[in-house]
Design a protein around this motif. Structure first.
Motif, PDB file in Angstrom:
ATOM      1  N   ASN A  65       0.827  -1.200   0.000  1.00 23.91           N
ATOM      2  CA  ASN A  65       0.000   0.000   0.000  1.00 23.91           C
ATOM      3  C   ASN A  65       0.863   1.252   0.000  1.00 23.91           C
ATOM      4  OD1 ASN A  65       0.748   0.377   2.884  1.00 23.91           O
ATOM      5  ND2 ASN A  65      -0.526  -1.426   3.148  1.00 23.91           N
ATOM      6  N   ASP A  66       0.210   2.399   0.174  1.00 21.37           N
ATOM      7  CA  ASP A  66       0.942   3.665   0.221  1.00 21.37           C
ATOM      8  C   ASP A  66       0.929   4.238   1.638  1.00 21.37           C
ATOM      9  OD1 ASP A  66      -1.708   4.251   0.412  1.00 21.37           O
ATOM     10  OD2 ASP A  66      -1.666   5.926  -0.995  1.00 21.37           O
ATOM     11  N   GLY A  67       0.765   3.361   2.599  1.00 21.09           N
ATOM     12  CA  GLY A  67       0.745   3.814   3.977  1.00 21.09           C
ATOM     13  C   GLY A  67      -0.655   3.928   4.542  1.00 21.09           C
ATOM     14  N   SER A  68      -1.656   3.778   3.686  1.00 25.03           N
ATOM     15  CA  SER A  68      -3.037   3.845   4.150  1.00 25.03           C
ATOM     16  C   SER A  68      -3.692   2.479   4.028  1.00 25.03           C
ATOM     17  CB  SER A  68      -3.833   4.860   3.334  1.00 25.03           C
ATOM     18  OG  SER A  68      -3.904   4.473   1.977  1.00 25.03           O
ATOM     19  N   ILE A  69      -4.415   2.091   5.079  1.00 26.23           N
ATOM     20  CA  ILE A  69      -5.118   0.812   5.081  1.00 26.23           C
ATOM     21  C   ILE A  69      -6.547   1.050   5.547  1.00 26.23           C
ATOM     22  CG2 ILE A  69      -5.233  -1.473   6.105  1.00 26.23           C
ATOM     23  CD1 ILE A  69      -2.270  -1.540   6.316  1.00 26.23           C
ATOM     24  N   GLY A  70      -7.489   0.578   4.769  1.00 21.35           N
ATOM     25  CA  GLY A  70      -8.886   0.700   5.142  1.00 21.35           C
ATOM     26  C   GLY A  70      -9.357   2.145   5.209  1.00 21.35           C
ATOM     27  N   GLY A  71      -8.714   2.995   4.415  1.00 22.91           N
ATOM     28  CA  GLY A  71      -9.134   4.377   4.366  1.00 22.91           C
ATOM     29  C   GLY A  71      -8.455   5.269   5.390  1.00 22.91           C
TER      30      GLY A  71
END
Length: 100
Positions: A65-71
């Protein structure tokens, strides 16, 4: 006067320790798993699962990811470079040039 709230709900029978080593903090160069390397960008709780998590910005786009998970944005990095793992998956990378 402040009423003390008892928040002593620690699970003592958990096999995987989520204790974060003293050296493990943002900006540290670490090795994730076998041969992934990167820099720690986040250390703390996560929304998707309990416990302490370590956000790593990898050197190569071998993340998820780009450092964001689940919003939720835990840290910022290029897409594919971000990885959130347990502290047990992270090891301190050997700093400095290795002499073979």
């Amino acid at each position: 006067g402040s009423s003390g709230s008892s928040g002593q709900a620690l699970a003592s029978d958990s096999e995987e320790a989520d204790e974060v080593p003293e050296w493990l903090r943002e900006g540290e160069f670490v090795t994730v798993g076998a041969h992934k390397t990167g820099v720690v960008r986040y250390v703390g709780p996560a929304d998707f699962q309990e416990g302490t998590w370590v956000g790593v910005e990898l050197d190569l786009p071998s993340g998820k990811n780009d450092g964001s998970i689940g919003g939720k944005q835990y840290f910022r990095c290029n897409p594919g470079y971000g990885l959130l793992v347990r502290p047990s998956r992270v090891r301190r990378a050997t700093s400095g040039p290795s002499s073979g």
